[in-house]
Design an enzyme around this catalytic site. Structure first.
Site, PDB file in Angstrom:
ATOM      1  N   HIS A 171       0.848  -1.242  -0.033  1.00 31.79           N
ATOM      2  CA  HIS A 171      -0.124  -0.035   0.068  1.00 31.79           C
ATOM      3  C   HIS A 171       0.937   1.282   0.060  1.00 31.79           C
ATOM      4  O   HIS A 171       0.614   2.429   0.450  1.00 31.79           O
ATOM      5  CB  HIS A 171      -0.850  -0.025   1.274  1.00 31.79           C
ATOM      6  N   SER A 299      18.814  20.687 -14.502  1.00 35.16           N
ATOM      7  CA  SER A 299      18.772  21.885 -14.962  1.00 35.16           C
ATOM      8  C   SER A 299      19.541  23.123 -14.243  1.00 35.16           C
ATOM      9  O   SER A 299      20.077  22.890 -13.201  1.00 35.16           O
ATOM     10  CB  SER A 299      17.258  22.411 -14.094  1.00 35.16           C
ATOM     11  N   LYS A 305      18.011  19.286  -8.879  1.00 35.02           N
ATOM     12  CA  LYS A 305      17.044  18.502  -9.715  1.00 35.02           C
ATOM     13  C   LYS A 305      17.412  17.510 -10.640  1.00 35.02           C
ATOM     14  O   LYS A 305      18.332  17.567 -11.382  1.00 35.02           O
ATOM     15  CB  LYS A 305      16.231  19.488 -10.514  1.00 35.02           C
ATOM     16  N   GLU A 312      10.296   7.813 -16.304  1.00 32.73           N
ATOM     17  CA  GLU A 312       8.978   8.483 -16.745  1.00 32.73           C
ATOM     18  C   GLU A 312       8.605   7.890 -18.136  1.00 32.73           C
ATOM     19  O   GLU A 312       7.296   7.558 -18.313  1.00 32.73           O
ATOM     20  CB  GLU A 312       9.012   9.964 -16.702  1.00 32.73           C
TER      21      GLU A 312
END
Lengths: 487, 487, 487, 487
Positions: A171, A299, A305, A312
């Protein structure tokens, strides 16, 4: 048949737009029906199928041995040329529409009369079904090669994560402690099952060559001979593939293609779930996993980052493969028996799904190869979440406490901790343990020994059951994988 | 944790709608999470899995033999009661949420202390994975039984259609002549492959019991013993099923469910294509097939109308099973590892797909059992479409004409017919045949013998290749099927 | 038509299984075709459509005013009875197959001769299309009512989260700081768009009544009158719905159903993404959101565990609605024009999708109503991730630095921080800022004023653009929502 | 961040395969993430969006008027170059990854400093959402242009089929007689609805520009100004498009893309059903429709064969568009809020769906333009199937017989025909009609006038209701369509 379109032109207004349509469609029409722009990828299988077919024709006396040799040599020459030129091979002409006609036309151009005999007892309908089947078999083999790298990447990571203890999640909530490597091996298992599914499927594909257009042939052809040739040539997985038993079914079905794309979709699903998991692990908040910078986008403004773009995209492309599967199954929904031109689209979908999955697998291997668990980030958090609660309950079972009772006792102990401001079961004293046992009318009493069952690291080492996520079972899994992959 | 909802209530207006929501949701919330209303169907598998688990616990010394006997007897008693009451069994209480808790709670109520030990080394996560796997195995067996009837219906129809010659279709256009029974057997082949896919899949399911919640167990459990028990009990297909090798993967994957629903979707696809074919055959314009009135809807106004509603519903329900498959695959897209509650939905989809397919198969068997080809309607049309053109080309091949040349000659002969107002190749004279051969610079000359290769009935009888749609190959297929089914 | 099944029975073996099939199928066959077990839910729409139809028949002189009154009264009486008994209404008889025949048969039983006139100029084909359209309109209205609660729950939460500053995420990586309430409003926007899509779609549904079986009618019926009656009765959304312009299209299309289920799938998608987001926010590692215990499942063993089962089920059920949409679209793939029985399945899918979405919306409202951001957990982490980097770049833009240059300068500043062991831009001195500006040959120099552009709270307050996630734009959004919902 | 991959390399064996992976992946990695190979198609929209953005920046004082002019001129120059070179434009460099960076980099290269200011207050996240939205609007307009041809082709065919009477079909069984043109118009209606859905959808797209990366901007930007500019430039459909109200939602949603692909899938569905219908009509058995040879494939061997390959491909490609829709929706399932790289795939799917549908529409227009009904084949069959039964029942209604009674009487009359060996109701005598009326205790008696209600041609002419498939209603529909299309 007269051209109804001329009859159709009533008024001058109609003529003009009708004329416009015609002009616009001439090129589009050819592009609309041709398939050679993508089915040229079947060329090796088309040649191989033809070689097996020619062998059978010779064995049945429909070709002389000389004719067979000429045909085979011509085909192999064409194959070598396409090997070199790929899609740019000049024999690929849209006006021939598909790979089969391009190869046959070129063969006849080169070897003349014998080439005109090659198509004896064969139709494009059984030919394309054969080519497609052979292609999926070759593709499955290539996947196998690619998989070696993929699985080695996962197993190597499991190996170098053998000393990292981390929480497992159900979960998405912290559950029990595990060795980090065990989660890595879980992905390897799921992926490996995906390949095995394809391999087993390929071993049962039914060989359609000889089914003709739909009804078989009135010539004395020996399909067993063709099958035997194909097996001897090594273009079938082994001795298991049967002959397709019905010529009608053999030319109408696309089960082979659907099974293959389904198998790919299952691999994509596993990759997508893995990517999702690691995207979560790579958040600032989790911080469990690091991967090489080259697989993230950074970046210049926010250099901290590390957007996990590759992961993805792998997650996203699961959807593309699902779409290909669904398109293929919808394509087949409710179409009549026998070959229908709709079936031509199967290759477009199948190639696309295969390309997507192989690219994702390649990227996955590279990413995993560069990845490591951030032990320094993970371990300080292990005392959150009473991860050792189940272990304690099982410890109580070894002291003759029924499991459901043990379960309840541990619940009480956790509540005791919380009341006392203690954040871990290991902070309770032996007396505190025994008080709760007494309250539950359980005869057992604990000693210092209980602390061996507490703490994430201890717990992880205690797992005993085959396949468990720590201790000897984990080491056995890892050793098994390394043996299997020759690592 | 305090109730943030009370903090949420700012204004009296908010209160009222928030209150309304709360009232409305109490019942809905329970209905939203419970699964026993549908997963009760797992009861036999839940009991069987528990019996195997208890056997292992006893073998490992975690249960006494007496405790094991008590537990097993209690479980079997519960099973018999549910056998009798089905969903109405009073032990199915929504507040226990699922079948597993309902059975365990009732067991403890009946047998007391030993019942509290049954869940030792087990979690609902591996339990539900086990139950689901056992259910699909049982369902596959039931499909096998149902299939016997289905396949017999198709084969019997093929048998009684062995003397009907009909056109075959590609692109829904008339192609070559076939025995009607051969098309019926094509459906049988495709359907049988659907069952075999499920059977082979079931033989490779990986047995998850013992994987626990996610990480396995620290108790000295022997999963091989559980697997052995399950095999001895006959709840696994045979000796092939391995243990799931990773506890993490075993509780996270739903490959078993997806493979099963995919297999069902492939059967649905075949049924849907068959239904479409017969809907077309039942049109006034074709008129090829008659089925019993009770499987059509008629109209008191247009009594000639025989709407093939059952077939349309079979065609339509293909879509429902596809929907179930894609729902299941989408469900799994991108969810993290370990058990997630989303997975609960798998059973809803799987049961639904199974019910749909078994109902469609049952109806299909019934419809086919009542069906016959309308020989009187079909045969007079056989001279339309030059169905014997391919046969003639193959006949020319036997006269040493290369196939591509033969193909061209026949094209010329058909054009000759059309110019001469003849609607069949058999209406040409031997001289007319030979003139065209001469024009093509082919040495071969024909005699009266050529007429044996012409006419639909002749052609159909001439097929020679394995799996062909007429002649001896058809009779061999039919005999093979009858042998296989003991008919 | 004679029963071909009797002819089919060849051998005694065949007889026995054929007999077995027949026995098994009699009940199944009825269950297979009937739809009243689920389409009874159309009863209010069936009555309303009939009332409008009767009104038109009277206006056209095909019913007397007395007959119309009798019919209408009978229908309304039946409606009231079903209101009370729902599915248990005794008039629902499977042998009548569907809701339309059940209601008409009962009407005739009650009012006699006038009832036999109701079906004048109407067929079940246009009737069911009408009922389905009216049902989706009513369902859209009910969704509107439910939505009021859902949106209020989100807006109220946004309101009580107006002072919580949190990171926003892109790629699930920390991006810019936002007001927590702004993210809550983002979900409200997306959900609201889902409802508006359905509402706008409903306003364009084309009214099919009067299309008959397929070809319209030879009676002097006035479809405009029926449409006018329906509008006057308030069963259409307004004045926008046109008459379906082609009787053939009107009875063949299921665009209304597909648009409706698509709209539901889009809502489900939003709910599923929201659920995923919150599942992540509810992890131990994030700890951003708390929801009421009653919407989680806890464990007596691990009391800290708050499994977000409801949210997981909402995420999972996205898949079910997707499955319903794709089943419906697949159902329609390639079926011929005119009514086909396949279409009957549309209602099963549509009702299911609607029920799933309304249940998920209800649960979502309840969960959100109970939820709060854990400000104490979130705010201490805001200095991680240089969340103010973009703000600083924009600040530089106000000092006449071109954006791309500003972007690069901030990158250098962040690197400066990291080298100096400073974790936030605000820890740099004015001199350090200016040194970097000088290095970039930028004329601008900063003062203390720069610190107003740094720090998550400052940044959040600085947002100026419409729709931005903090400051006045957020307050404007919130005020707009509250106004819109009368809060 | 150190390169974990170096740490990963343990043994020399590992090194070798890891090295192999790295080599293999460098090229693949770039190909894996880049999108410019397909998103270059957004170039016009990218330029237009930037022009509108620059206008707003100037209006807000963030650009001087000179800078704005320079930027706009530079962008338009780039646009013209890409107009000419398309994908081959040298500025499309994979290392810039996407269209946005390629254009901006080239702009800066050309115009220098002002170019560095263009991205002020903008992120690729809102930029790509804007470009995609503008692209779908342009695509919808192009569809509108294409549609003109498509609809004209259908309407012209309806016009030239206005005197062909044919059976209509429900359940693929003969139902009532219709004018053939009415069925053609039914397809036009369904297709037109497909376009209108897209147009209405486009009118409500929410303009995202100004939403930034996710949180909006701290600069004093005026999004209303940008929207106004966009409207003035004509790149939005009209005055209806609102600003996206939440910056978070605006960058996370892909509703625009999904609505567009859904609209395409609905058009594909209609095209697929139409194709299926005509494939059936083109069978030897139906023989209703002829299309130009160039849209069929023939065979030199079976010259009578007209395989409707184009229609089959249109039917099949329905599935591809469904697959694209499902892929897109699955892509979005369960992903977190904010921009995620998965979203990049949307364009691939959307472009593909658009290309497929426009090609199919183009082919459909061409095929329809060449098609005609084969009146000589159709009309002799019109006496099959008691097509006038419903007409007779309605005729009886005009004689005051309640419809359900009339329905029963006609049933009896048909049975009477069959017993008497008459194949049409028109063969009954007036006395025979009246005898059955008397048997039903109906007062009405018929005269010779009844024959005007019988026979397919008579019936077709009698239709009176709006939208009916013959008579004046058909002529009204046709006239309406011609008016609407300026024919």
């Amino acid at each position: 048949m007269s051209q109804p379109s001329s009859a159709a032109a009533g008024t001058s207004t109609e003529k003009s737009w009708q004329a416009r349509i015609s002009e616009a469609t001439d090129a589009i029409a050819q592009a609309f029906v041709e398939s050679v722009s993508y089915d040229w990828r079947l060329y090796k299988q088309d040649v191989a199928g033809s070689v097996a077919h020619a062998h059978m024709l010779a064995a049945c006396g429909l070709l002389t041995e000389d004719e067979r040799t000429t045909i085979t040599a011509g085909l192999r020459e064409i194959e070598r040329e396409i090997d070199a030129s790929q899609a740019a091979w000049p024999g690929f002409k849209p006006e021939y529409e598909d790979i089969h006609m391009c190869v046959e036309a070129e063969l006849i151009r080169r070897v003349g009369e014998p080439g005109r005999k090659l198509h004896t007892g064969r139709s494009r309908n059984d030919q394309v079904a054969t080519d497609l089947m052979l292609w999926t078999i070759d593709a499955t083999r290539e996947l196998g090669t690619l998989y070696e790298n993929v699985l080695k990447a996962f197993v190597a990571m499991a190996d170098r994560s053998a000393d990292v203890v981390m929480p497992s999640y159900t979960h998405l909530q912290r559950a029990q402690p595990i060795v980090a490597g065990a989660e890595v091996l879980a992905w390897a298992e799921a992926l490996a099952r995906g390949l095995e599914r394809l391999v087993r499927s390929a071993e049962r594909y039914e060989f359609p060559l000889g089914a003709g257009a739909i009804a078989g042939s009135s010539l004395p052809l020996d399909r067993k001979q063709t099958l035997w040739s194909a097996k001897r040539m090594g273009i079938l997985p082994g001795d298991t593939n049967p002959l397709a038993a019905s010529s009608i079914d053999a030319t109408a079905t696309r089960d082979t293609a659907v099974e293959f794309v389904f198998g790919l979709a299952m691999i994509a699903q596993t990759l997508g779930r893995w990517a999702e998991q690691w995207i979560i692990y790579m958040t600032t908040e989790f911080g469990f996993i690091k991967i090489a910078d080259r697989y993230t986008t950074s970046s210049s403004m926010m250099p901290q980052k590390r957007n996990p773009d590759m992961l993805e995209l792998i997650r996203g492309r699961t959807a593309n493969v699902y779409g290909d599967l669904f398109a293929l199954m919808t394509l087949l929904k409710g179409i009549p028996i026998g070959y229908n031109r709709d079936l031509q689209e199967d290759k477009r979908l199948l190639f696309r799904a295969y390309d997507t999955v192989t690219q994702c697998l390649t990227m996955a291997a590279a990413i995993v190869g560069s990845a490591s668990f951030d032990k320094a980030r993970i371990e300080p958090t292990l005392d959150r979440g009473f991860l050792d609660a189940t272990s304690l309950a099982e410890y109580l079972v070894t002291k003759a406490v029924p499991f459901r009772t043990a379960h309840h006792i541990v619940g009480t102990l956790v509540a005791t901790c919380e009341k006392a401001g203690k954040h871990a079961l290991g902070q309770l004293t032996v007396d505190e343990f025994n008080a709760v046992l007494a309250d539950h009318n359980v005869p057992a009493r604990l000693t210092d020994d209980v602390y061996k069952a507490l703490g994430a690291a201890n717990v992880t080492e205690r797992y005993q059951t085959i396949g468990a996520a720590g201790g000897k079972p984990f080491r056995d899994q890892l050793a098994g994988w390394k043996r299997r992959l020759g690592m």
